[in-house]
Design a protein around this motif. Structure first.
Motif, PDB file in Angstrom:
ATOM      1  N   HIS A   1       0.821  -1.213   0.000  1.00  0.00           N
ATOM      2  CA  HIS A   1       0.000   0.000   0.000  1.00  0.00           C
ATOM      3  C   HIS A   1       0.855   1.262   0.000  1.00  0.00           C
ATOM      4  CE1 HIS A   1      -4.111  -1.540   0.410  1.00  0.00           C
ATOM      5  NE2 HIS A   1      -3.596  -2.518   1.115  1.00  0.00           N
ATOM      6  N   ARG A   2       1.896   1.282   0.815  1.00  0.00           N
ATOM      7  CA  ARG A   2       2.698   2.503   0.919  1.00  0.00           C
ATOM      8  C   ARG A   2       3.443   2.799  -0.375  1.00  0.00           C
ATOM      9  NH1 ARG A   2       5.980   2.265   6.474  1.00  0.00           N
ATOM     10  NH2 ARG A   2       7.019   4.016   5.431  1.00  0.00           N
ATOM     11  N   ARG A   3       3.730   1.759  -1.160  1.00  0.00           N
ATOM     12  CA  ARG A   3       4.403   1.975  -2.442  1.00  0.00           C
ATOM     13  C   ARG A   3       3.547   2.809  -3.397  1.00  0.00           C
ATOM     14  NH1 ARG A   3       4.298  -0.855  -6.913  1.00  0.00           N
ATOM     15  NH2 ARG A   3       3.048  -2.474  -5.926  1.00  0.00           N
ATOM     16  N   SER A   4       2.231   2.799  -3.200  1.00  0.00           N
ATOM     17  CA  SER A   4       1.342   3.555  -4.084  1.00  0.00           C
ATOM     18  C   SER A   4       1.258   5.031  -3.702  1.00  0.00           C
ATOM     19  CB  SER A   4      -0.063   2.946  -4.064  1.00  0.00           C
ATOM     20  OG  SER A   4      -0.669   3.106  -2.799  1.00  0.00           O
ATOM     21  N   ASP A   5       1.860   5.416  -2.588  1.00  0.00           N
ATOM     22  CA  ASP A   5       1.826   6.804  -2.129  1.00  0.00           C
ATOM     23  C   ASP A   5       3.028   7.538  -2.714  1.00  0.00           C
ATOM     24  OD1 ASP A   5       1.861   9.209  -0.820  1.00  0.00           O
ATOM     25  OD2 ASP A   5       1.520   8.376   1.175  1.00  0.00           O
ATOM     26  N   PRO A   6       2.797   8.552  -3.568  1.00  0.00           N
ATOM     27  CA  PRO A   6       3.927   9.245  -4.208  1.00  0.00           C
ATOM     28  C   PRO A   6       4.821   9.979  -3.218  1.00  0.00           C
ATOM     29  CG  PRO A   6       1.851  10.397  -4.640  1.00  0.00           C
ATOM     30  CD  PRO A   6       1.500   9.081  -4.012  1.00  0.00           C
ATOM     31  N   ALA A   7       4.316  10.242  -2.003  1.00  0.00           N
ATOM     32  CA  ALA A   7       5.121  10.946  -1.007  1.00  0.00           C
ATOM     33  C   ALA A   7       6.036  10.011  -0.223  1.00  0.00           C
ATOM     34  CB  ALA A   7       4.206  11.698  -0.036  1.00  0.00           C
ATOM     35  N   GLU A   8       5.873   8.708  -0.399  1.00  0.00           N
ATOM     36  CA  GLU A   8       6.669   7.744   0.355  1.00  0.00           C
ATOM     37  C   GLU A   8       8.102   7.663  -0.175  1.00  0.00           C
ATOM     38  OE1 GLU A   8       6.523   5.946   2.956  1.00  0.00           O
ATOM     39  OE2 GLU A   8       4.406   5.968   3.551  1.00  0.00           O
ATOM     40  N   ASP A   9       9.016   7.397   0.728  1.00  0.00           N
ATOM     41  CA  ASP A   9      10.407   7.122   0.380  1.00  0.00           C
ATOM     42  C   ASP A   9      10.516   5.631   0.065  1.00  0.00           C
ATOM     43  OD1 ASP A   9      13.112   6.643   0.233  1.00  0.00           O
ATOM     44  OD2 ASP A   9      13.627   7.698   2.088  1.00  0.00           O
ATOM     45  N   LEU A  10      10.769   5.297  -1.190  1.00  0.00           N
ATOM     46  CA  LEU A  10      10.806   3.889  -1.598  1.00  0.00           C
ATOM     47  C   LEU A  10      11.919   3.119  -0.891  1.00  0.00           C
ATOM     48  CD1 LEU A  10      10.014   4.044  -5.429  1.00  0.00           C
ATOM     49  CD2 LEU A  10       8.523   3.320  -3.557  1.00  0.00           C
ATOM     50  N   THR A  11      12.948   3.820  -0.461  1.00  0.00           N
ATOM     51  CA  THR A  11      14.010   3.146   0.297  1.00  0.00           C
ATOM     52  C   THR A  11      13.455   2.589   1.602  1.00  0.00           C
ATOM     53  OG1 THR A  11      15.667   4.635  -0.641  1.00  0.00           O
ATOM     54  CG2 THR A  11      16.288   3.411   1.330  1.00  0.00           C
ATOM     55  N   GLU A  12      12.582   3.356   2.262  1.00  0.00           N
ATOM     56  CA  GLU A  12      11.962   2.895   3.496  1.00  0.00           C
ATOM     57  C   GLU A  12      10.984   1.758   3.221  1.00  0.00           C
ATOM     58  OE1 GLU A  12      12.788   3.851   6.579  1.00  0.00           O
ATOM     59  OE2 GLU A  12      14.386   4.969   5.547  1.00  0.00           O
ATOM     60  N   VAL A  13      10.274   1.835   2.101  1.00  0.00           N
ATOM     61  CA  VAL A  13       9.345   0.759   1.731  1.00  0.00           C
ATOM     62  C   VAL A  13      10.124  -0.525   1.457  1.00  0.00           C
ATOM     63  CG1 VAL A  13       7.590   0.006   0.078  1.00  0.00           C
ATOM     64  CG2 VAL A  13       7.658   2.396   0.817  1.00  0.00           C
ATOM     65  N   LEU A  14      11.292  -0.401   0.814  1.00  0.00           N
ATOM     66  CA  LEU A  14      12.129  -1.565   0.554  1.00  0.00           C
ATOM     67  C   LEU A  14      12.594  -2.196   1.860  1.00  0.00           C
ATOM     68  CD1 LEU A  14      13.582  -3.370  -1.504  1.00  0.00           C
ATOM     69  CD2 LEU A  14      15.502  -1.756  -1.429  1.00  0.00           C
ATOM     70  N   LYS A  15      12.980  -1.375   2.828  1.00  0.00           N
ATOM     71  CA  LYS A  15      13.395  -1.898   4.130  1.00  0.00           C
ATOM     72  C   LYS A  15      12.257  -2.660   4.801  1.00  0.00           C
ATOM     73  CE  LYS A  15      16.826   1.698   5.162  1.00  0.00           C
ATOM     74  NZ  LYS A  15      17.129   2.871   6.032  1.00  0.00           N
ATOM     75  N   LEU A  16      11.045  -2.158   4.643  1.00  0.00           N
ATOM     76  CA  LEU A  16       9.883  -2.822   5.212  1.00  0.00           C
ATOM     77  C   LEU A  16       9.666  -4.189   4.556  1.00  0.00           C
ATOM     78  CD1 LEU A  16       7.520  -2.377   7.225  1.00  0.00           C
ATOM     79  CD2 LEU A  16       6.222  -1.424   5.321  1.00  0.00           C
ATOM     80  N   SER A  17       9.820  -4.255   3.239  1.00  0.00           N
ATOM     81  CA  SER A  17       9.698  -5.535   2.529  1.00  0.00           C
ATOM     82  C   SER A  17      10.770  -6.516   2.978  1.00  0.00           C
ATOM     83  CB  SER A  17       9.814  -5.300   1.017  1.00  0.00           C
ATOM     84  OG  SER A  17       8.872  -4.380   0.554  1.00  0.00           O
ATOM     85  N   GLN A  18      11.972  -6.019   3.176  1.00  0.00           N
ATOM     86  CA  GLN A  18      13.071  -6.884   3.614  1.00  0.00           C
ATOM     87  C   GLN A  18      12.853  -7.360   5.050  1.00  0.00           C
ATOM     88  OE1 GLN A  18      16.224  -4.112   2.712  1.00  0.00           O
ATOM     89  NE2 GLN A  18      16.570  -4.970   0.667  1.00  0.00           N
ATOM     90  N   GLU A  19      12.256  -6.505   5.883  1.00  0.00           N
ATOM     91  CA  GLU A  19      11.924  -6.934   7.237  1.00  0.00           C
ATOM     92  C   GLU A  19      10.874  -8.042   7.197  1.00  0.00           C
ATOM     93  OE1 GLU A  19      10.222  -5.138  11.482  1.00  0.00           O
ATOM     94  OE2 GLU A  19      10.327  -3.863   9.710  1.00  0.00           O
ATOM     95  N   ALA A  20       9.890  -7.902   6.281  1.00  0.00           N
ATOM     96  CA  ALA A  20       8.881  -8.948   6.120  1.00  0.00           C
ATOM     97  C   ALA A  20       9.527 -10.261   5.698  1.00  0.00           C
ATOM     98  CB  ALA A  20       7.846  -8.516   5.084  1.00  0.00           C
ATOM     99  N   ARG A  21      10.521 -10.173   4.836  1.00  0.00           N
ATOM    100  CA  ARG A  21      11.231 -11.372   4.377  1.00  0.00           C
ATOM    101  C   ARG A  21      11.980 -12.029   5.535  1.00  0.00           C
ATOM    102  NH1 ARG A  21      15.306 -11.289  -0.851  1.00  0.00           N
ATOM    103  NH2 ARG A  21      15.861 -13.498  -0.871  1.00  0.00           N
ATOM    104  N   ARG A  22      12.618 -11.222   6.373  1.00  0.00           N
ATOM    105  CA  ARG A  22      13.354 -11.755   7.527  1.00  0.00           C
ATOM    106  C   ARG A  22      12.409 -12.469   8.495  1.00  0.00           C
ATOM    107  NH1 ARG A  22      13.850 -10.047  12.451  1.00  0.00           N
ATOM    108  NH2 ARG A  22      12.918  -8.012  11.980  1.00  0.00           N
ATOM    109  N   LEU A  23      11.260 -11.838   8.761  1.00  0.00           N
ATOM    110  CA  LEU A  23      10.298 -12.427   9.689  1.00  0.00           C
ATOM    111  C   LEU A  23       9.723 -13.738   9.158  1.00  0.00           C
ATOM    112  CD1 LEU A  23       8.400  -9.191  10.762  1.00  0.00           C
ATOM    113  CD2 LEU A  23       9.715 -10.685  12.280  1.00  0.00           C
ATOM    114  N   ALA A  24       9.623 -13.872   7.839  1.00  0.00           N
ATOM    115  CA  ALA A  24       9.033 -15.081   7.247  1.00  0.00           C
ATOM    116  C   ALA A  24       9.935 -16.296   7.376  1.00  0.00           C
ATOM    117  CB  ALA A  24       8.704 -14.833   5.781  1.00  0.00           C
ATOM    118  N   GLY A  25      11.239 -16.077   7.530  1.00  0.00           N
ATOM    119  CA  GLY A  25      12.152 -17.211   7.633  1.00  0.00           C
ATOM    120  C   GLY A  25      12.470 -17.810   6.274  1.00  0.00           C
ATOM    121  N   GLN A  26      12.954 -19.042   6.283  1.00  0.00           N
ATOM    122  CA  GLN A  26      13.439 -19.673   5.056  1.00  0.00           C
ATOM    123  C   GLN A  26      12.486 -20.714   4.474  1.00  0.00           C
ATOM    124  OE1 GLN A  26      16.309 -18.638   3.579  1.00  0.00           O
ATOM    125  NE2 GLN A  26      16.377 -17.102   5.218  1.00  0.00           N
ATOM    126  N   GLN A  27      11.543 -21.173   5.271  1.00  0.00           N
ATOM    127  CA  GLN A  27      10.640 -22.216   4.788  1.00  0.00           C
ATOM    128  C   GLN A  27       9.625 -21.653   3.804  1.00  0.00           C
ATOM    129  OE1 GLN A  27      11.049 -25.516   5.454  1.00  0.00           O
ATOM    130  NE2 GLN A  27      12.927 -24.746   6.420  1.00  0.00           N
TER     131      GLN A  27
END
Length: 466
Positions: A279-305
């Motif tokens: 959702h935040r990626r669709s906001d033109p005022a968002e910093d995509l670098t911060e959105v990328l960090k959020l996606s990477q945090e989601a990946r870390r929380l998901a683990g490897q399975q």
């Protein structure tokens, strides 16, 4: 006798709002209120002029004084629910006036409400909370209709009161299960219904949970309660994002993270952070670098399975990378997600199976951004065949297709994109559509951006995004 489906709701709605605010706000000046009522007034005037009616003509038809209608158009007074319903019906506005008014009413309600998750138990006024809950329910009924709403609200209260509470808790296990089921139902409805309608329905359920979140609960109950509440909060945040209200969206994304982290469910925490990134990626005022960090945090929380949350995190990361112009990395991450998707086991419980159509949509966006015509076109063909006509994603795929051909046939692409946007009613408009329309405009060759169709698309998108 012709029965108006909001007649039984509107008087009660006004009376309860008066009691909650301790002041009669209906019909008073909106000088200190949100600009949403001014937007409602502009929309009302546009519809009146479109029907070639004077203020007096309209006043005669809806039986409200023309001077009042004039003040509503100027945003100087808030119209009552009965008037909004009558105006929408008389002008054949297709619900647009109702949607505008509902958005303004939600902003007003937010200004008046006490905090929910952060509020101290000692300061919670249960009588006032019940009135707030009923107000939100009534607002939802104005959006979706239904003469049975008062009875339904009473039955819901009676049902909750009849369920035996867990020892030391203010809720029953059945109530928590019901809220979990409701979250799944809201998520499904969110794919087809206007954002304001979904938001009010979500608000009704969250308002029921809020007082229990503010009280001390046994650890196991607290864990389950915050789990259900987090799912609702994420959907609320998403709808505020869709409606372009950045302040409300950020508030509810913070609430979502706090609730789900308290529940201790790492997989759901990953899933909801991926939704936030989407959702935040669709906001033109968002910093995509911060959105990328959020996606990477989601990946870390998901683990490897191989799980649906891991696939969602990977695709969220891939789409953000593509939006940032890192196309090679985006495609590589997408392929990693595809491999993980092929290894997914059957899913049950809180996670909906990540459908094949969702992955085709992700491919459509990423390959379109990367300028890979062959793979993008293949993805769009597959996705269009999988999404139902009523799904909010279908117009987005069609905008991707227009963007794909913007360089080779700019005039046709701009015309097609304009038609897609123009066909979307204002109450169904979302910020994600604006993002995809801008994708088309950005793909046009420099000399084609002055084409009449391109100017019309730019102007229409800007007006919808106000």
């Amino acid at each position: 006798m012709v029965f108006n489906k909001t007649q039984c709701v509107a008087p009660m709605l006004v009376r309860r709002m008066r009691r909650i605010t301790r002041a009669d706000v209906i019909g008073q000046s909106t000088a200190n209120a949100s600009t949403e009522w001014q937007e409602f007034g502009r929309t009302l005037r546009a519809w009146r002029e479109r029907r070639e009616l004077s203020l007096r003509d309209l006043a005669e038809r809806v039986r409200w004084h023309f001077s009042l209608i004039g003040k509503w158009e100027q945003g100087k007074h808030r119209p009552p629910v009965e008037a909004i319903t009558a105006l929408d019906a008389e002008l054949d506005a297709g619900g647009e006036l109702m949607a505008r008014a509902l958005r303004a009413a939600m902003v007003d309600a937010d200004q008046l409400r006490k905090s929910t998750v952060e509020v101290k138990t000692s300061s919670w006024d249960e009588g006032e909370d019940m009135e707030r809950r009923r107000l939100i329910r009534d607002a939802a009924v104005v959006a979706v209709g239904g003469a049975v709403a008062p009875a339904l609200a009473a039955l819901t209260d009676a049902w909750q009161a009849s369920e035996p509470r867990i020892a030391g808790a203010s809720v029953s296990g059945v109530m928590i299960d019901d809220w979990e089921d409701a979250a799944a139902a809201h998520a499904k409805t969110a794919r087809t219904e206007p954002p304001a309608v979904v938001l009010t329905a979500l608000a009704a359920d969250f308002a029921e949970m809020a007082p229990h979140l503010a009280r001390k609960q046994p650890d196991a109950v607290r864990r389950d309660l915050t789990h259900a509440a987090a799912r609702h909060a994420a959907l609320i945040a998403g709808k505020w994002t869709d409606m372009g209200n950045r302040r409300q969206a950020r508030r509810w994304w913070r609430t979502t993270r706090a609730l789900i982290d308290e529940s201790g469910d790492r997989l759901l925490a990953s899933w909801l952070r991926s939704r936030e990134a989407l959702h935040r990626r669709s906001d033109p005022a968002e910093d995509l670098t911060e959105v990328l960090k959020l996606s990477q945090e989601a990946r870390r929380l998901a683990g490897q399975q191989p799980t649906a949350p891991l696939v969602a995190a990977l695709t969220a990361e891939a789409k953000t990378l593509a939006a940032m112009g890192s196309h090679t990395d985006a495609v590589g991450t997408l392929r990693e997600a595809e491999k993980m998707f092929d290894r997914l086991p059957a899913l049950t419980g809180a996670f909906h199976r990540l459908g094949e159509r969702g992955l085709w949509f992700d491919r459509s966006l990423i390959y379109t951004l990367a300028g890979d015509v062959k793979n993008a076109a293949q993805s769009q063909d597959a996705a269009e065949g999988l999404y139902p006509v009523s799904d909010q994603t279908l117009p987005r795929i069609r905008l991707h297709r227009a963007a794909l051909h913007a360089r080779t046939d700019p005039e046709q692409a701009a015309q097609e994109a304009f038609k897609i946007v123009d066909d979307l009613s204002i109450e169904r408009w979302m910020t994600r559509y604006a993002m995809d329309a801008k994708l088309v405009l950005g793909a046009l060759p420099e000399q084609a951006r002055a084409l009449p169709a391109a100017r019309e698309l730019r102007a229409l998108t800007a007006s919808r995004s106000v």
